[in-house]
Design an enzyme around this catalytic site. Structure first.
Site, PDB file in Angstrom:
ATOM      1  N   CYS A 149     -15.024 -38.856  -1.395  1.00 47.55           N
ATOM      2  CA  CYS A 149     -14.121 -39.609  -0.515  1.00 47.55           C
ATOM      3  C   CYS A 149     -14.346 -39.255   0.956  1.00 47.55           C
ATOM      4  O   CYS A 149     -14.126 -40.095   1.833  1.00 47.55           O
ATOM      5  CB  CYS A 149     -12.674 -39.345  -0.898  1.00 47.55           C
ATOM      6  SG  CYS A 149     -12.338 -39.601  -2.652  1.00 47.55           S
ATOM      7  N   CYS A 171     -15.893 -46.704  -5.634  1.00 48.95           N
ATOM      8  CA  CYS A 171     -14.489 -47.067  -5.874  1.00 48.95           C
ATOM      9  C   CYS A 171     -14.047 -48.316  -5.125  1.00 48.95           C
ATOM     10  O   CYS A 171     -12.943 -48.807  -5.362  1.00 48.95           O
ATOM     11  CB  CYS A 171     -13.589 -45.909  -5.468  1.00 48.95           C
ATOM     12  SG  CYS A 171     -13.743 -45.522  -3.724  1.00 48.95           S
TER      13      CYS A 171
HETATM   14 FE1  FES Z   1     -12.305 -44.110  -3.156  1.00 46.83          FE
HETATM   15 FE2  FES Z   1     -11.417 -41.729  -2.694  1.00 46.83          FE
HETATM   16  S1  FES Z   1     -11.394 -42.765  -4.579  1.00 46.83           S
HETATM   17  S2  FES Z   1     -12.520 -42.973  -1.358  1.00 46.83           S
END
Ligand code: FES
Length: 127
Positions: A102, A33
């Site tokens: 995460c 992400c």
């Molecule tokens: Fe990137 Fe949670 S979506 S760390």
């Protein structure tokens, strides 16, 4: 989606910021992400006596970072190295399956900081 404990840590994160006199700095970024975490440790006699973090990420990443800092304060470096992302998620009372990755940010940044310290890199940052 998030339980109350996660929301509470996200809304009121503990130990946010930098430690100007840190003995070790660690970083981690998620390829998934693009979120990042930086952790600062103050170490005395092989024990973590203070900790701060800066996280640019989602609510679960910030809650995980906050929880991790609460978990490591006072621990020896060996004890801190044993903390896994699952431990962090468990302490938070669980994360939604899609958000479990995460919690990797925090645990891996912590391990990176300790590895840097042990390699004698101390304050030298790594990518
Ligand atoms: Fe990137 Fe949670 S979506 S760390």
């Amino acid at each position: 989606m998030y339980n109350e404990r996660v929301v509470e840590h996200f809304s009121n994160p503990r130990n946010v910021g930098e430690l100007p006199d840190a003995d070790a700095i660690g970083e981690n970024g998620s390829f998934k992400c693009g979120d990042t975490m930086k952790i600062y440790l103050k170490i005395k006699d092989d024990r973590i006596v203070d900790v701060r973090f800066l996280t640019f990420g989602c609510g679960a990443a910030i809650a995980s970072s906050s929880m991790l800092t609460e978990m490591v304060k006072g621990k020896t470096l060996d004890e801190a190295m044993e903390i896994t992302n699952q431990d962090v998620a468990d302490e938070l009372g669980g994360l939604p399956p899609l958000k479990l990755h995460c919690s990797n940010l925090a645990a891996d940044a912590l391990h990176n900081a300790i590895e840097n310290y042990r390699k004698g890199k101390g304050k030298i940052e790594t990518a």
